[in-house]
Design an enzyme around this catalytic site. Sequence first.
Site, PDB file in Angstrom:
ATOM      1  N   GLU A 123       0.601  -1.126   0.017  1.00  0.00           N
ATOM      2  CA  GLU A 123       0.064   0.393  -0.085  1.00  0.00           C
ATOM      3  C   GLU A 123       0.755   1.016   0.189  1.00  0.00           C
ATOM      4  O   GLU A 123       0.471   2.778   0.522  1.00  0.00           O
ATOM      5  CB  GLU A 123      -1.208   0.298   1.099  1.00  0.00           C
ATOM      6  CG  GLU A 123      -1.834  -1.078   1.427  1.00  0.00           C
ATOM      7  CD  GLU A 123      -3.360  -0.837  -0.126  1.00  0.00           C
ATOM      8  OE1 GLU A 123      -2.868  -0.801  -0.663  1.00  0.00           O
ATOM      9  OE2 GLU A 123      -3.418  -2.105   0.339  1.00  0.00           O
ATOM     10  N   HIS A 146      -3.230   2.605   8.585  1.00  0.00           N
ATOM     11  CA  HIS A 146      -3.840   1.763   7.484  1.00  0.00           C
ATOM     12  C   HIS A 146      -4.211   0.039   8.574  1.00  0.00           C
ATOM     13  O   HIS A 146      -3.110  -0.360   9.131  1.00  0.00           O
ATOM     14  CB  HIS A 146      -3.824   1.275   6.575  1.00  0.00           C
ATOM     15  CG  HIS A 146      -4.280   0.331   6.068  1.00  0.00           C
ATOM     16  ND1 HIS A 146      -6.285   0.374   5.216  1.00  0.00           N
ATOM     17  CD2 HIS A 146      -4.085  -1.232   4.830  1.00  0.00           C
ATOM     18  CE1 HIS A 146      -6.439  -1.132   4.393  1.00  0.00           C
ATOM     19  NE2 HIS A 146      -5.351  -2.190   4.629  1.00  0.00           N
ATOM     20  N   HIS A 148      -7.642  -3.131   9.718  1.00  0.00           N
ATOM     21  CA  HIS A 148      -8.786  -3.511   9.178  1.00  0.00           C
ATOM     22  C   HIS A 148      -9.450  -3.594  11.129  1.00  0.00           C
ATOM     23  O   HIS A 148      -9.614  -5.192  10.547  1.00  0.00           O
ATOM     24  CB  HIS A 148      -8.462  -4.760   8.483  1.00  0.00           C
ATOM     25  CG  HIS A 148      -7.808  -5.281   8.013  1.00  0.00           C
ATOM     26  ND1 HIS A 148      -7.026  -5.879   7.118  1.00  0.00           N
ATOM     27  CD2 HIS A 148      -6.834  -4.268   6.927  1.00  0.00           C
ATOM     28  CE1 HIS A 148      -6.697  -6.247   5.947  1.00  0.00           C
ATOM     29  NE2 HIS A 148      -6.109  -5.061   5.687  1.00  0.00           N
ATOM     30  N   GLU A 176     -17.981  11.864  22.165  1.00  0.00           N
ATOM     31  CA  GLU A 176     -16.824  12.532  21.920  1.00  0.00           C
ATOM     32  C   GLU A 176     -16.426  12.546  21.032  1.00  0.00           C
ATOM     33  O   GLU A 176     -15.134  13.204  20.340  1.00  0.00           O
ATOM     34  CB  GLU A 176     -15.283  12.508  22.832  1.00  0.00           C
ATOM     35  CG  GLU A 176     -16.109  12.979  24.746  1.00  0.00           C
ATOM     36  CD  GLU A 176     -14.760  12.778  25.349  1.00  0.00           C
ATOM     37  OE1 GLU A 176     -14.209  12.317  25.274  1.00  0.00           O
ATOM     38  OE2 GLU A 176     -14.851  13.663  26.348  1.00  0.00           O
ATOM     39  N   HIS A 217     -12.941  -3.209   3.693  1.00  0.00           N
ATOM     40  CA  HIS A 217     -11.007  -3.547   3.475  1.00  0.00           C
ATOM     41  C   HIS A 217     -10.650  -3.255   5.247  1.00  0.00           C
ATOM     42  O   HIS A 217     -10.608  -3.824   5.899  1.00  0.00           O
ATOM     43  CB  HIS A 217     -10.518  -2.765   1.998  1.00  0.00           C
ATOM     44  CG  HIS A 217      -9.435  -2.875   2.621  1.00  0.00           C
ATOM     45  ND1 HIS A 217      -8.935  -3.285   1.480  1.00  0.00           N
ATOM     46  CD2 HIS A 217      -8.524  -3.647   3.288  1.00  0.00           C
ATOM     47  CE1 HIS A 217      -7.178  -3.418   1.537  1.00  0.00           C
ATOM     48  NE2 HIS A 217      -6.750  -3.658   3.350  1.00  0.00           N
TER      49      HIS A 217
HETATM   50  P1  13P Z   1       0.781  -5.368   3.334  1.00  0.00           P
HETATM   51  O1  13P Z   1       1.048  -7.035   3.752  1.00  0.00           O
HETATM   52  O2  13P Z   1       1.431  -5.294   2.144  1.00  0.00           O
HETATM   53  O3  13P Z   1       1.344  -3.827   3.642  1.00  0.00           O
HETATM   54  O4  13P Z   1      -0.807  -5.447   2.404  1.00  0.00           O
HETATM   55  C1  13P Z   1      -1.149  -5.526   4.055  1.00  0.00           C
HETATM   56  C2  13P Z   1      -3.032  -4.604   3.701  1.00  0.00           C
HETATM   57  O5  13P Z   1      -3.620  -4.521   5.062  1.00  0.00           O
HETATM   58  C3  13P Z   1      -3.507  -4.797   2.995  1.00  0.00           C
HETATM   59  O6  13P Z   1      -4.556  -3.948   2.015  1.00  0.00           O
HETATM   60 ZN    ZN Z   2      -5.280  -3.739   3.771  1.00  0.00          ZN
END
Ligand code: 13P
Ligand code: ZN
Length: 278
Positions: A123, A146, A148, A176, A217
Amino acid sequence: MMKNIFEAPFVREMCETTANMYRLGWDERNGGNISYLLDEKEVGEYLDLTKVLRTIPLMGVNEEDFDASPLEGKIFIVTGTGKYFKNVEKDPETNLGIVRIGKGGKNIELLWGYKGGGRPTSEFPAHMMSHIARLKVDPENRVVMHSHPTNTLAMNFVHDLDEKKFTHTLWEMCTECIVVFPEGVGVLPWMLCGTSEIGVATAKKMEQFRLVVWAMHGIYGAGKTMDETFGLIETVEKAAQIYMLTAHLPRKNTIKDADMLKLIELFGISCRKDFLDL
Ligand code: 13P
Ligand code: ZN
């Protein structure tokens, strides 16, 4: 005499943050990635900046390059692609890398890490383009994260993905929330990850928001510090958790929009008023 890189505050912060994210269940397997813009002088206390271990082409998963020239010469610590957050703490040198954006923004120079042949997250385009976008809005922005997070993702499957509606529901779930992310949350539809396209779309949202949901995602956060960025995602995830715990039950009480406005006034900040129904 160089200082010990394993004790550098920025390496410690990456270890602690990835460990926290893993512990919270946000980052299964290699899920999630972090890039952290470092101060060249500070890095110079730990590494010889003239020593490039490897030059790595700048690309996402599909080997397409993108323009990182606005970041030329900048140094980042970045999680490696395919690396598990659960392993960063015990082996930062394999799972993390310190890279400098090369001449013309066309490649990256590895200064430390990615031991055994690793490279930055797939990413990387979305991260670098987000840094470029955020630095224009806030010259002190340093972190792009980033992840999940479970409830945030779950909410994507059952809630309208309209930005106003999504933000409004989050704001309603914790008093809040509106203070923590008054500008709201940007939402992108499901898109192919690891590409320049999703990078461009994320960066466009980052012009307005520090938080961008990648539908079904995960989420992106950006901020001046690791704490600010982590706190943004943590607050969204908390709100999403409350939503998921209550969405199927009859709603008896709610935080009213007029109350949210009072909070905004109390904290002396401005918010996306068009995301409220007043
Ligand atoms: P990477 O292992 O390349 O960082 O990817 C993980 C991910 O969350 C892809 O969206
Ligand atoms: Zn991801």
